[in-house]
Design an enzyme around this catalytic site. Structure first.
Site, PDB file in Angstrom:
ATOM      1  N   MET A  36       0.845  -1.206   0.000  1.00 13.63           N
ATOM      2  CA  MET A  36       0.000   0.000   0.000  1.00 13.63           C
ATOM      3  C   MET A  36       0.871   1.242   0.000  1.00 13.63           C
ATOM      4  O   MET A  36       1.843   1.313   0.761  1.00 13.63           O
ATOM      5  CB  MET A  36      -0.871   0.004   1.253  1.00 13.63           C
ATOM      6  CG  MET A  36      -1.748  -1.215   1.368  1.00 13.63           C
ATOM      7  SD  MET A  36      -2.678  -1.150   2.898  1.00 13.63           S
ATOM      8  CE  MET A  36      -3.680  -2.619   2.720  1.00 13.63           C
ATOM      9  N   MET A 136     -12.067  -7.532  -4.861  1.00 15.81           N
ATOM     10  CA  MET A 136     -11.988  -7.011  -3.490  1.00 15.81           C
ATOM     11  C   MET A 136     -13.373  -7.063  -2.859  1.00 15.81           C
ATOM     12  O   MET A 136     -14.340  -6.507  -3.399  1.00 15.81           O
ATOM     13  CB  MET A 136     -11.491  -5.562  -3.492  1.00 15.81           C
ATOM     14  CG  MET A 136     -10.018  -5.386  -3.814  1.00 15.81           C
ATOM     15  SD  MET A 136      -8.905  -6.349  -2.775  1.00 15.81           S
ATOM     16  CE  MET A 136      -9.281  -5.711  -1.129  1.00 15.81           C
ATOM     17  N   GLY A 141      -7.337  -1.210   1.737  1.00 12.94           N
ATOM     18  CA  GLY A 141      -6.614  -0.294   2.618  1.00 12.94           C
ATOM     19  C   GLY A 141      -6.348  -0.842   4.004  1.00 12.94           C
ATOM     20  O   GLY A 141      -5.325  -0.535   4.596  1.00 12.94           O
ATOM     21  N   PHE A 142      -7.268  -1.647   4.505  1.00  7.05           N
ATOM     22  CA  PHE A 142      -7.115  -2.113   5.887  1.00  7.05           C
ATOM     23  C   PHE A 142      -7.594  -3.555   6.023  1.00  7.05           C
ATOM     24  O   PHE A 142      -8.554  -3.961   5.363  1.00  7.05           O
ATOM     25  CB  PHE A 142      -7.935  -1.230   6.841  1.00  7.05           C
ATOM     26  CG  PHE A 142      -7.514   0.216   6.786  1.00  7.05           C
ATOM     27  CD1 PHE A 142      -6.463   0.677   7.587  1.00  7.05           C
ATOM     28  CD2 PHE A 142      -8.133   1.109   5.911  1.00  7.05           C
ATOM     29  CE1 PHE A 142      -6.048   2.004   7.512  1.00  7.05           C
ATOM     30  CE2 PHE A 142      -7.721   2.433   5.827  1.00  7.05           C
ATOM     31  CZ  PHE A 142      -6.680   2.884   6.632  1.00  7.05           C
ATOM     32  N   GLY A 143      -6.957  -4.279   6.944  1.00 12.26           N
ATOM     33  CA  GLY A 143      -7.436  -5.610   7.294  1.00 12.26           C
ATOM     34  C   GLY A 143      -8.575  -5.489   8.294  1.00 12.26           C
ATOM     35  O   GLY A 143      -8.861  -4.400   8.806  1.00 12.26           O
ATOM     36  N   GLY A 144      -9.247  -6.603   8.551  1.00 11.75           N
ATOM     37  CA  GLY A 144     -10.243  -6.647   9.621  1.00 11.75           C
ATOM     38  C   GLY A 144     -11.589  -6.017   9.323  1.00 11.75           C
ATOM     39  O   GLY A 144     -12.373  -5.772  10.240  1.00 11.75           O
ATOM     40  N   ASP A 175     -10.706 -11.165  -1.676  1.00 16.12           N
ATOM     41  CA  ASP A 175      -9.854 -10.583  -0.632  1.00 16.12           C
ATOM     42  C   ASP A 175     -10.653  -9.608   0.227  1.00 16.12           C
ATOM     43  O   ASP A 175     -11.134  -8.592  -0.265  1.00 16.12           O
ATOM     44  CB  ASP A 175      -8.699  -9.854  -1.343  1.00 16.12           C
ATOM     45  CG  ASP A 175      -7.688  -9.246  -0.396  1.00 16.12           C
ATOM     46  OD1 ASP A 175      -7.808  -9.439   0.826  1.00 16.12           O
ATOM     47  OD2 ASP A 175      -6.759  -8.571  -0.902  1.00 16.12           O
ATOM     48  N   GLY A 176     -10.760  -9.947   1.515  1.00 20.09           N
ATOM     49  CA  GLY A 176     -11.362  -9.021   2.473  1.00 20.09           C
ATOM     50  C   GLY A 176     -12.535  -9.628   3.214  1.00 20.09           C
ATOM     51  O   GLY A 176     -13.525 -10.055   2.605  1.00 20.09           O
ATOM     52  N   GLY A 197      -6.767 -12.547   6.287  1.00 17.07           N
ATOM     53  CA  GLY A 197      -5.776 -11.898   7.148  1.00 17.07           C
ATOM     54  C   GLY A 197      -6.082 -12.173   8.598  1.00 17.07           C
ATOM     55  O   GLY A 197      -5.478 -13.035   9.238  1.00 17.07           O
TER      56      GLY A 197
END
Ligand code: DX5
Ligand code: ZN
Length: 217
Positions: A36, A136, A141-144, A175-176, A197
């Site tokens: 990123m 996506m 931008g962020f995990g979780g 992913d995500g 993740g």
């Protein structure tokens, strides 16, 4: 074939090499590496030098997800760092054809990704050039974050677009927000590469890999 791809974004970076070794030994065939740049996404993670260091700890497939503006500038760096799959975002490339062509030249798998607000239709002209489509299922931008349910429909759409042009072997990665509660629905929609993740790195890493792996066999 179905593959689990732990995203190291949720790993403990103070022992990144060790954690990658652990997930690989536990049976994860692919390591997902989220790059990123703080421009394409509002977060900065790590770049090619870090990937090059952790390349030494495993022979697992390195799946590099570039959340970077104009990634064409850095493809050679990631190739040299040991990427096996390089994925760029449709939204981040002025000349996507040139970018995908350059990835292919390095002899690695070519991936293209779309963010949740981008329609699957935009991929049509590029499908014959890629080995993998990354859908996506959260805003990058962020995990979780939580899985966006409409991603299931998008997976089905991309799978049928690929079927129509006879590209049944092309991977669909998602992913995500993937975990034990939804990985089977993602698989049934037509995906075969599952990024996880927090569902891998929170708690018992080995047990998490084994549980998720068992669900996609
Ligand atoms: C988000 C990244 C993902 C993320 C997944 O921008 O591309 O790979 O780390 O993390 P979880 O599985 O926690 O949603
Ligand atoms: Zn990712």
């Amino acid at each position: 074939m179905n593959y689990l791809a732990p995203s190291v974004l949720s790993a403990d970076f103070s022992k990144l090499g060790k954690e990658i070794e652990t997930v690989a030994m536990a049976g994860a065939p692919i390591i997902h590496l989220d790059v990123m740049d703080g421009m394409f996404v509002p977060n900065i993670s790590f770049g090619a030098p870090v990937i090059s260091c952790v390349r030494k700890v495993t022979d697992a497939v390195f799946d590099v997800h570039l959340m970077v503006e104009e990634p064409i500038r850095y493809l050679e760096d990631f190739h040299r760092a040991g990427a096996d799959v390089i994925t760029v975002h449709y939204e981040a490339c002025k000349d996507l054809t040139a970018t995908l062509t350059k990835i292919k030249k390095y002899g690695v798998k070519v991936g293209v990704s779309i963010s949740p607000d981008t329609s699957a239709d935009v991929l049509q002209p590029y499908l014959d050039m890629v080995d993998m489509v990354l859908i996506m299922s959260v805003h990058p931008g962020f995990g979780g974050q939580s899985f966006i349910e409409s991603s299931l429909e998008k997976i089905r759409t991309v799978r049928s677009m690929l079927d129509e042009i006879g590209k049944k072997e092309t991977w669909i990665e998602v992913d995500g927000g993937i975990g034990a509660d939804n990985i089977v629905s993602v698989m049934e929609a037509g995906a075969n590469v599952f990024v996880a993740g927090s569902a891998v790195f929170k708690g018992d890493i080995v047990a998490n890999v084994q549980k998720l792996n068992a669900l996609i066999q």
